[in-house]
Structures are given as structure tokens and as C-alpha cells.
Design a protein around this motif. Structure first.
Motif, PDB file in Angstrom:
ATOM      1  N   ASP A   5      34.310  53.146  36.722  1.00 15.80           N
ATOM      2  CA  ASP A   5      32.901  53.531  36.482  1.00 15.80           C
ATOM      3  C   ASP A   5      32.804  54.996  36.156  1.00 15.80           C
ATOM      4  O   ASP A   5      32.093  55.446  35.328  1.00 15.80           O
ATOM      5  CB  ASP A   5      32.034  53.214  37.699  1.00 15.80           C
ATOM      6  CG  ASP A   5      31.825  51.719  37.844  1.00 15.80           C
ATOM      7  OD1 ASP A   5      31.934  50.980  36.859  1.00 15.80           O
ATOM      8  OD2 ASP A   5      31.530  51.307  38.979  1.00 15.80           O
TER       9      ASP A   5
ATOM     10  N   THR B 156      41.987  45.976  48.718  1.00 15.52           N
ATOM     11  CA  THR B 156      41.039  47.078  48.834  1.00 15.52           C
ATOM     12  C   THR B 156      41.265  48.126  47.740  1.00 15.52           C
ATOM     13  O   THR B 156      40.345  48.846  47.381  1.00 15.52           O
ATOM     14  CB  THR B 156      41.139  47.759  50.213  1.00 15.52           C
ATOM     15  OG1 THR B 156      42.490  48.156  50.436  1.00 15.52           O
ATOM     16  CG2 THR B 156      40.687  46.822  51.306  1.00 15.52           C
TER      17      THR B 156
ATOM     18  N   GLU C 133      37.799  50.064  40.640  1.00 11.31           N
ATOM     19  CA  GLU C 133      36.470  49.835  40.050  1.00 11.31           C
ATOM     20  C   GLU C 133      35.653  51.121  40.060  1.00 11.31           C
ATOM     21  O   GLU C 133      34.942  51.418  39.099  1.00 11.31           O
ATOM     22  CB  GLU C 133      35.746  48.730  40.788  1.00 11.31           C
ATOM     23  CG  GLU C 133      36.332  47.353  40.502  1.00 11.31           C
ATOM     24  CD  GLU C 133      35.672  46.255  41.305  1.00 11.31           C
ATOM     25  OE1 GLU C 133      35.395  46.473  42.505  1.00 11.31           O
ATOM     26  OE2 GLU C 133      35.432  45.189  40.726  1.00 11.31           O
ATOM     27  N   ARG C 134      35.752  51.896  41.117  1.00  4.13           N
ATOM     28  CA  ARG C 134      35.029  53.173  41.186  1.00  4.13           C
ATOM     29  C   ARG C 134      35.577  54.154  40.153  1.00  4.13           C
ATOM     30  O   ARG C 134      34.811  54.860  39.518  1.00  4.13           O
ATOM     31  CB  ARG C 134      35.119  53.765  42.590  1.00  4.13           C
ATOM     32  CG  ARG C 134      34.393  52.855  43.577  1.00  4.13           C
ATOM     33  CD  ARG C 134      33.837  53.490  44.760  1.00  4.13           C
ATOM     34  NE  ARG C 134      33.057  54.661  44.450  1.00  4.13           N
ATOM     35  CZ  ARG C 134      32.724  55.572  45.338  1.00  4.13           C
ATOM     36  NH1 ARG C 134      33.109  55.431  46.571  1.00  4.13           N
ATOM     37  NH2 ARG C 134      32.003  56.605  44.999  1.00  4.13           N
ATOM     38  N   THR C 135      36.882  54.190  39.975  1.00  5.06           N
ATOM     39  CA  THR C 135      37.489  55.062  38.965  1.00  5.06           C
ATOM     40  C   THR C 135      37.043  54.636  37.585  1.00  5.06           C
ATOM     41  O   THR C 135      36.717  55.468  36.732  1.00  5.06           O
ATOM     42  CB  THR C 135      39.021  55.027  39.058  1.00  5.06           C
ATOM     43  OG1 THR C 135      39.412  55.460  40.354  1.00  5.06           O
ATOM     44  CG2 THR C 135      39.678  55.903  38.012  1.00  5.06           C
TER      45      THR C 135
ATOM     46  N   ARG D  72      44.085  52.654  37.013  1.00 10.55           N
ATOM     47  CA  ARG D  72      44.361  51.930  38.258  1.00 10.55           C
ATOM     48  C   ARG D  72      45.094  52.832  39.248  1.00 10.55           C
ATOM     49  O   ARG D  72      44.824  52.787  40.437  1.00 10.55           O
ATOM     50  CB  ARG D  72      45.167  50.678  37.970  1.00 10.55           C
ATOM     51  CG  ARG D  72      45.258  49.784  39.159  1.00 10.55           C
ATOM     52  CD  ARG D  72      45.479  48.381  38.755  1.00 10.55           C
ATOM     53  NE  ARG D  72      45.461  47.547  39.932  1.00 10.55           N
ATOM     54  CZ  ARG D  72      45.469  46.258  39.918  1.00 10.55           C
ATOM     55  NH1 ARG D  72      45.486  45.626  38.774  1.00 10.55           N
ATOM     56  NH2 ARG D  72      45.455  45.577  41.020  1.00 10.55           N
TER      57      ARG D  72
ATOM     58  N   ARG E 129      36.766  48.770  29.384  1.00  7.82           N
ATOM     59  CA  ARG E 129      36.045  47.935  30.353  1.00  7.82           C
ATOM     60  C   ARG E 129      36.484  46.481  30.242  1.00  7.82           C
ATOM     61  O   ARG E 129      36.745  45.827  31.247  1.00  7.82           O
ATOM     62  CB  ARG E 129      34.551  48.088  30.135  1.00  7.82           C
ATOM     63  CG  ARG E 129      33.670  47.141  30.926  1.00  7.82           C
ATOM     64  CD  ARG E 129      33.718  47.348  32.396  1.00  7.82           C
ATOM     65  NE  ARG E 129      33.083  48.598  32.770  1.00  7.82           N
ATOM     66  CZ  ARG E 129      32.991  49.012  34.017  1.00  7.82           C
ATOM     67  NH1 ARG E 129      33.477  48.293  34.996  1.00  7.82           N
ATOM     68  NH2 ARG E 129      32.435  50.145  34.309  1.00  7.82           N
TER      69      ARG E 129
ATOM     70  N   GLY F 194      45.028  56.294  39.135  1.00  9.54           N
ATOM     71  CA  GLY F 194      43.897  57.146  39.434  1.00  9.54           C
ATOM     72  C   GLY F 194      44.117  58.584  39.865  1.00  9.54           C
ATOM     73  O   GLY F 194      43.185  59.211  40.354  1.00  9.54           O
TER      74      GLY F 194
ATOM     75  N   PHE G 185      38.826  48.030  44.806  1.00 11.11           N
ATOM     76  CA  PHE G 185      37.548  48.715  44.945  1.00 11.11           C
ATOM     77  C   PHE G 185      37.659  50.138  44.399  1.00 11.11           C
ATOM     78  O   PHE G 185      36.785  50.603  43.662  1.00 11.11           O
ATOM     79  CB  PHE G 185      37.106  48.731  46.411  1.00 11.11           C
ATOM     80  CG  PHE G 185      35.884  49.561  46.658  1.00 11.11           C
ATOM     81  CD1 PHE G 185      34.635  49.106  46.270  1.00 11.11           C
ATOM     82  CD2 PHE G 185      35.985  50.805  47.254  1.00 11.11           C
ATOM     83  CE1 PHE G 185      33.497  49.886  46.473  1.00 11.11           C
ATOM     84  CE2 PHE G 185      34.867  51.587  47.473  1.00 11.11           C
ATOM     85  CZ  PHE G 185      33.620  51.124  47.079  1.00 11.11           C
ATOM     86  N   LEU G 186      38.730  50.824  44.749  1.00 15.68           N
ATOM     87  CA  LEU G 186      38.940  52.181  44.255  1.00 15.68           C
ATOM     88  C   LEU G 186      39.110  52.199  42.736  1.00 15.68           C
ATOM     89  O   LEU G 186      38.607  53.088  42.051  1.00 15.68           O
ATOM     90  CB  LEU G 186      40.153  52.807  44.935  1.00 15.68           C
ATOM     91  CG  LEU G 186      40.041  53.001  46.447  1.00 15.68           C
ATOM     92  CD1 LEU G 186      41.362  53.500  47.015  1.00 15.68           C
ATOM     93  CD2 LEU G 186      38.910  53.944  46.782  1.00 15.68           C
TER      94      LEU G 186
END
Length: 64
Positions: free
Chosen positions: A64, A54, A60-62, A15, A40, A17, A57-58
Motif C-alpha cells: 500500500d 503474519t 500488504e502494508r508495504t 515482500r 498490485r 521490504g 500483513f506486513l
């Protein structure tokens, strides 16, 4: 004294990151045999309990 479970520690690192956090998360996952599916599942639980932001979103990208 309370400690986070390894999977929860990994989610908190993901989180945040930073490169150091990602390295820490990988080390903990290897050391404690935490699988990607465990991370996951814990991350999805954390996301569902979080306020809309927001930064999610970052995260979730991390993830993935």
C-alpha cells in the motif's frame, strides 16, 4: 538460466521490504516502465498463492 520478470522481481523486493529493497523496486519499476496496477495484480496473485502468515500483513502494508 531463468530470470524473474521485472514485475515479479519488484514483488519479491516489496515482500522483503528493507529500505534497499524498496529503492531497488522503485528503480526497476522506472527502468522497465512497470505500473502500480501491474505490481498490485502480481502481488495479489502472490498473496492468494501464499500460506497464511503474519508476514503477509506486513507485505500488504508495504504494498500500500
Amino acid at each position: 538460466m531463468a530470470l524473474l520478470a521485472p514485475v515479479d522481481f519488484i514483488v519479491s523486493k516489496l515482500r522483503r521490504g528493507t529500505e534497499e529493497d524498496l529503492s531497488d523496486a522503485a528503480w526497476i519499476a522506472e527502468r522497465f516502465h512497470v505500473t502500480a496496477s501491474q505490481v498490485r495484480a502480481a502481488a495479489e496473485a502472490a498473496l492468494s498463492a501464499s500460506f497464511e502468515d503474519t508476514a503477509l500483513f506486513l507485505f500488504e502494508r508495504t504494498l500500500d
